[in-house]
Design an enzyme around this catalytic site. Structure first.
Site, PDB file in Angstrom:
ATOM      1  N   ASP A 259       6.406  17.838 -25.013  1.00  0.00           N
ATOM      2  CA  ASP A 259       7.309  18.415 -25.606  1.00  0.00           C
ATOM      3  C   ASP A 259       8.166  17.665 -26.764  1.00  0.00           C
ATOM      4  O   ASP A 259       8.737  16.761 -26.704  1.00  0.00           O
ATOM      5  CB  ASP A 259       8.726  18.929 -24.398  1.00  0.00           C
ATOM      6  N   GLU A 292       3.972  19.487 -28.857  1.00  0.00           N
ATOM      7  CA  GLU A 292       4.748  20.349 -29.552  1.00  0.00           C
ATOM      8  C   GLU A 292       5.366  19.544 -30.606  1.00  0.00           C
ATOM      9  O   GLU A 292       5.882  18.649 -30.225  1.00  0.00           O
ATOM     10  CB  GLU A 292       5.813  21.048 -28.440  1.00  0.00           C
TER      11      GLU A 292
END
Length: 598
Positions: A259, A292
């Protein structure tokens, strides 16, 4: 930075045999540390070099314990493998060898086969409830499920990005053994399992590291969540790298999605992380590492990482489908068609281009293969970051959405669905937490203030209508009904497109090259790729409400059309409104070496 040596200590409670456990805590800002066992024993840990406190003692699996810091505060183990209830409860000693794997022979699936289904474990009812969905997902054509973060967080309801104990599966979802059973069962169905992990910050509630290990944080650098994690520290690096290895080796996850790595302010940490994973995982296994990364660092996709979530592609498609241009969609307001064409031909839209903040973003990506990018029409962020969590089918023309779905599932990029997409689920996916007291108030007010930049919420009274993340009803409203009728037209469309993907594209994706994308008009593009077997894939897409002029490809066989019979218009040089045509040519002949006759 020195390499890890035998004198450094893996974090947490590590079982040495069936009767003995080593407890190790990195606490450079503590003077005294003891482990408090549930039977009332208090055992002082022995101070070691570099801020470590360690003890080896008789202690079986299942023992509950906490650490006492300087006789002032009791805290959970930051590397707890399981919690007895919430983060305020005891940590539990876990035997990593206790689970008997039924599919230990499983080696994963090649990346080109990935069709990813992102889900929230809590919203579906826990690890055991997710198992009940696996057979249906296989029948649909899914090859991998991706779990939103499951690291222990405060309370029972959370997206997972507020986790504070990264090694412990969330207790309200089930036990470590139930998580392993879910993964084992998925492997028995031929499904890979990916875990979303958060290595860029700790949640705001239940994190005690500032009290005894300030070295976890670099107060000179800040992220949206506070002081940055300080990856200059060897112990900090090992804490997170060992965590990644635990999920992959002990739990048999098939991949990790990292993330918001743009908030990790030590670039070489990501390279080391990928290198250590590749070094420790059996080369015969297929292990997927995806990112990401708002910085669009194409270079990382050549350094051990398989792919990046392509927010650029999503954002351009979202603007074309909905006309929304608020907030982060502002970068795609002026030229979404050109940006979609760039995405289909080169991967990223922003490759050093200036965004609306006046900042250069991204690196050149045209040299990367299409499957270095994960494409999606929706994900947890793009639904949940809306004030009322509306899904795309509630915002876009239904035929335009079907055409975009054909692009999603039949392009050579790796497709990702969010739970409920396949049913056009009516339930929203809202932002939910279970904080209390002052923190709950701050989260509620912060959530509503986020939307001040949106024209629809310029009025403060309208922002007050945004659901309170801490209200249990906000969570309940976000739980999709996945028992919907599987014969629905939307479900059948997804099933048809995924069948076509598996039959005609998947095995030929290795070696695929983009051949460019032409702009046919506002909202309309024609993109081409040469597959690994030499055949040419072409997708003609018109997301506008007007027909556009276009020439058909004479030697191409039609693979899919929406709406039906729209190919007849194309033969007359017209691409219908809200349409998609997908075609394949025969394999191109191989070119002979220079100087040889064919």
């Amino acid at each position: 930075m020195p390499l890890r040596t035998l004198e450094t200590w893996p974090h947490g409670a590590i079982m040495l045999d069936a009767e003995h456990t080593r407890f190790a805590l990195w606490a450079p800002d503590a003077f005294f540390v003891s482990v408090e066992l549930e039977n009332g024993q208090s055992l002082p840990l022995l101070p070691q070099a570099d801020g470590w406190f360690v003890i080896k003692t008789r202690c079986k699996a299942g023992t509950r314990y906490r650490y006492n810091i300087d006789g002032e505060i009791e805290v959970p183990d930051p590397a707890s493998r399981a919690q007895d209830g919430d983060i305020t409860g005891h940590s539990i000693v876990v035997d990593p060898q206790a689970y008997a794997w039924q599919n230990s022979h499983w080696l994963g699936r090649p990346w080109n086969e990935a069709v990813i289904y992102e889900l929230h474990v809590g919203a579906l009812g826990g690890f055991a409830a997710v198992e009940q969905q696996l057979a249906r997902l296989v029948e649909l054509g899914i090859t991998a499920i991706e779990l939103m973060p499951i690291a222990q967080f405060p309370g029972e309801r959370n997206w997972g990005y507020d986790g504070v104990l990264p090694y412990a599966p969330q207790a309200s979802y089930g036990t470590p053994e139930q998580l392993k059973h879910l993964i084992d069962t998925a492997h028995g169905h031929g499904l890979a399992v990916i875990l979303d992990v958060v290595y860029n910050h700790f949640g705001p509630d239940g994190n005690y590291l500032h009290r005894y290990a300030k070295g976890f944080f670099n107060e000179d650098k800040h992220t949206p969540w506070g002081a940055a994690i300080d990856f200059r520290q060897r112990e900090v690096r090992d804490f997170f790298i060992d965590n990644a290895l635990m999920w992959l080796l002990e739990y048999h996850f098939d991949g990790l999605r990292f993330d918001a790595v743009h908030a990790i302010q030590s670039p070489d940490f990501l390279q080391e992380l990928a290198r250590r994973v590749r070094d420790h995982v059996d080369p015969a296994r297929h292990v997927w590492l995806t990112l990401e990364n708002e910085h669009n660092q194409a270079s990382l996709l050549e350094q051990g990482y398989d792919a990046q979530w392509n927010d650029d592609g999503h954002n351009a498609l979202h603007v074309l489908l909905t006309g929304e241009t608020d907030a982060y969609y502002a970068d795609y307001a002026d030229n979404p068609t050109e940006q979609l064409a760039l995405c289909l031909s080169q991967g990223f839209v922003f490759q050093g281009h200036i965004n609306h903040h006046g900042e250069a973003r991204g690196e050149p990506s045209g040299h990367l293969p299409p499957n270095a990018f994960v494409l999606f029409l929706q994900n947890h962020d793009q639904i949940g970051n809306r004030a009322f969590g509306e899904r795309l089918h509630q915002l876009a023309h239904p035929d335009a959405l079907k055409a975009a779905t054909a692009l999603l599932l039949l392009s050579p990029m790796i497709p990702l669905l969010f739970m409920g997409d396949e049913f056009a689920a009516p339930e929203p996916f809202l932002f939910f937490t279970s904080h209390h007291g002052e923190l709950a108030k701050l989260v509620r007010e912060g959530r509503r203030s986020e939307f001040a930049a949106f024209s629809a919420f310029a009025d403060p009274h309208k922002r007050e209508q945004i659901p309170d993340p801490n209200d249990p009803q906000t969570f309940e409203a976000s739980r999709p009904d996945l028992t919907a009728e599987q014969q629905s037209p939307v479900y059948q469309l997804y099933r048809q497109l995924l069948r076509l993907r598996h039959e005609h594209l998947v095995q030929h994706l290795p070696g695929t090259q983009a051949l460019g994308a032409d702009i046919l008009g506002p909202g309309a593009v024609s993109a081409r790729w040469r597959l690994g077997n030499g055949r040419q894939l072409r997708i003609d897409l018109n997301l506008s409400d007007r027909p556009v002029v276009h020439s058909p490809q004479a030697d191409a066989a039609l693979l899919f059309e929406h709406p039906p019979q729209s190919a007849g218009l194309l033969e007359r040089g017209t691409l219908a409104p809200y349409s998609a045509l997908v075609s394949l040519t025969a394999a191109a002949p191989l070119q002979p070496p220079d100087g040889e006759r064919p």
